[in-house]
Scaffold this motif. Structure first.
Motif, PDB file in Angstrom:
ATOM      1  N   HIS A 187     -29.211  47.638   7.953  1.00 13.47           N
ATOM      2  CA  HIS A 187     -28.656  46.572   7.128  1.00 13.47           C
ATOM      3  C   HIS A 187     -27.906  45.536   7.953  1.00 13.47           C
ATOM      4  O   HIS A 187     -27.813  44.370   7.557  1.00 13.47           O
ATOM      5  CB  HIS A 187     -27.735  47.165   6.056  1.00 13.47           C
ATOM      6  CG  HIS A 187     -28.481  47.721   4.881  1.00 13.47           C
ATOM      7  ND1 HIS A 187     -29.029  46.916   3.907  1.00 13.47           N
ATOM      8  CD2 HIS A 187     -28.790  48.990   4.530  1.00 13.47           C
ATOM      9  CE1 HIS A 187     -29.635  47.667   3.001  1.00 13.47           C
ATOM     10  NE2 HIS A 187     -29.507  48.928   3.361  1.00 13.47           N
ATOM     11  N   LEU A 204     -33.885  46.892   0.401  1.00 14.64           N
ATOM     12  CA  LEU A 204     -34.437  46.320   1.629  1.00 14.64           C
ATOM     13  C   LEU A 204     -35.594  45.390   1.295  1.00 14.64           C
ATOM     14  O   LEU A 204     -36.634  45.822   0.802  1.00 14.64           O
ATOM     15  CB  LEU A 204     -34.911  47.443   2.554  1.00 14.64           C
ATOM     16  CG  LEU A 204     -35.145  47.063   4.007  1.00 14.64           C
ATOM     17  CD1 LEU A 204     -33.855  46.596   4.649  1.00 14.64           C
ATOM     18  CD2 LEU A 204     -35.692  48.252   4.779  1.00 14.64           C
ATOM     19  N   SER A 263     -20.969  42.402   2.962  1.00 17.13           N
ATOM     20  CA  SER A 263     -21.929  43.027   3.875  1.00 17.13           C
ATOM     21  C   SER A 263     -21.338  43.205   5.268  1.00 17.13           C
ATOM     22  O   SER A 263     -21.620  44.187   5.958  1.00 17.13           O
ATOM     23  CB  SER A 263     -23.226  42.213   3.947  1.00 17.13           C
ATOM     24  OG  SER A 263     -23.033  40.997   4.644  1.00 17.13           O
TER      25      SER A 263
END
Length: 466
Positions: A187, A204, A263
């Protein structure tokens, strides 16, 4: 050297940029559209290839593992993510297990975080109860649960595939910590080749590739700042191309369309020190949509419900957010909507657009305010639970609180701008003045000057994380 020996070529080098290591243009500079790097498909982590298998050689453990992964994914017995996690765990074990000799990727893996890093950084290092309470209403609310589910699925595949043969090929017991480490690396370093639905932030995308040389680079969320990656099936290589003119020693960034405060914390154990960016889930179900309008909305990435957009904290309104609101405001008028998007002057600088007319601009502002208020309200209920659980304890030191604050800042900033736009659009004189200002040539000099696009301070670099 190992990457070059394996067939990678180009004018790039590892460089120290003051705030960290990355890839830079090695010499001379390149023009927009020039190739910076050529990467053979064997230097990509990919479930569709078996680079360790050679027709003239007896298959070793690495070849057998790659074939098992390829077949399982092709048959639907394993997901692409499970396959990639398995391959990355295998690559990490190279040089330490019989049948798994070092490869060109081994030199890259040596500069990535160690295995125990995942226990102290990223989403797996955060206490599950803390994640559950402090994550409510944020974009990362469900990420921990999803990550645990996906890594458990991959761990079971490694342990049980082929009646345990896959785990044996890897040299024995594979720990869940190894799979979790691989999950964070995928990621953090996935390289986008094209836009696709950004879904919930953890699935994904099929538009993400994993080229080993670009694991040495840092990310940017914007296409104009990052390199373009494309695959040439005839040559069986990936071409990494400059999206703009670049000088010698300028940093080469790969595109991570999901790069955000959430993230950065979850997958890199960092936070963005500036240019905060958040993924917003906007409820636009109140919009009346004519069936003829939906294909147009989809074409411009504004057709989903909820509408998921990545929005950056900035002085002006995020252009994609505002342009989507403008399109949605016309969703019940397909003829007017078609007329707007068919005007070259309206779409030529997408997502930068102009107001269509005063009535539709007012409707766009009203729609935006409603959706943003709902997003803000989703963050509010958790506040009482947070106070009850943590009391007067200092929360600023808790990483998730930084994400809450950044996402709240993005929403509040947009909400303020939209309320101002709503007021302007209700006044004919002020609205006309606004439109005149928008139509002023972009080349007109600003009395205060402007930031140079593409610099690290203007959102181009991943070096803002720290």
């Amino acid at each position: 050297a190992e990457l070059l020996h394996a067939g990678a070529s180009g004018a790039v080098e590892v460089a120290n940029f003051g705030d960290g290591l990355g890839l830079g243009v090695a010499y001379g500079g390149v023009a927009a559209g020039d190739s910076i790097l050529t990467v053979p498909e064997g230097l990509a982590l990919d479930v569709n290839t078996t680079p360790s298998c050679h027709p003239e050689q007896t298959p070793e453990a690495d070849c057998r593992i790659e074939r098992a992964v390829h077949e399982a994914v092709a048959k639907g017995e394993a997901s692409r993510l499970t396959g990639l996690l398995t391959l990355l765990v295998m690559e990490r074990r190279r040089g330490h297990t019989s049948g798994l000799p070092r490869s060109a990727a081994s030199s890259v893996l040596e500069v990535l975080p160690e295995l125990n890093w995942q226990a102290e950084h990223g989403l797996f290092a955060i206490d599950p109860d803390e994640f559950r309470v402090l994550g409510v209403g944020t974009s990362m609310e469900r990420w921990r649960v999803a990550a645990e589910s996906k890594t458990s699925e991959a761990h079971n595949f490694i342990q049980l595939a082929g009646s345990g043969a896959l785990g044996t090929e890897m040299g024995g017991e594979v720990s869940i910590e190894e799979v979790r480490w691989a999950y964070l690396m995928l990621h953090a370093y996935g390289q986008w080749t094209d836009d696709e639905s950004l879904d919930d932030g953890v699935e994904l995308s099929s538009k993400v590739v994993f080229l080993w040389p670009l694991f040495l680079a840092r990310p940017t969320p914007e296409w104009q700042h990052g390199v373009k990656v494309s695959y040439d099936p005839a040559r069986k290589v990936f071409d990494v191309v400059a999206s703009r003119a670049m000088k010698a020693h300028e940093e080469v960034l790969f595109v991570d369309r999901r790069l955000s405060d959430a993230s950065a914390l979850s997958f890199r154990g960092l936070w963005l020190s500036s240019r905060h960016r958040a993924r917003l889930d906007l409820n636009v179900s109140a919009v009346t949509r004519d069936p003829l309008s939906q294909p147009i909305l989809q074409k411009f990435g504004c057709g989903a419900q909820p509408l998921r957009l990545y929005v950056e904290a900035r002085k002006g309104v995020d252009p994609l957010f505002l342009s989507c609101m403008r399109l949605l405001a016309l969703a019940n008028k397909p003829v007017k909507l078609r007329r707007a998007v068919d005007r070259e002057e309206w779409t030529k600088d997408w997502p930068e657009t102009l107001a269509i007319d005063r009535r539709s601009e007012s409707a766009a502002a009203e729609l935006a305010i409603g959706a943003l208020q709902q997003a803000l309200h989703r963050l509010a209920p958790a506040s009482a639970q947070i106070r009850q659980k943590y009391g007067s304890e200092r929360l600023a030191s808790r990483p998730i609180v930084r994400v809450r604050e950044a996402e709240t800042m993005v929403i509040v900033g947009l909400l303020k701008s939209m309320k101002e736009l709503e007021l302007l659009s209700h006044n004919e004189y002020l609205f006309d003045a606004l439109r005149d200002a928008q139509r002023r040539p972009a080349s007109a000099p600003s009395p205060k000057g402007s930031a140079k696009a593409g610099t690290r301070d203007s959102g181009g670099g991943g070096g803002g994380a720290g």
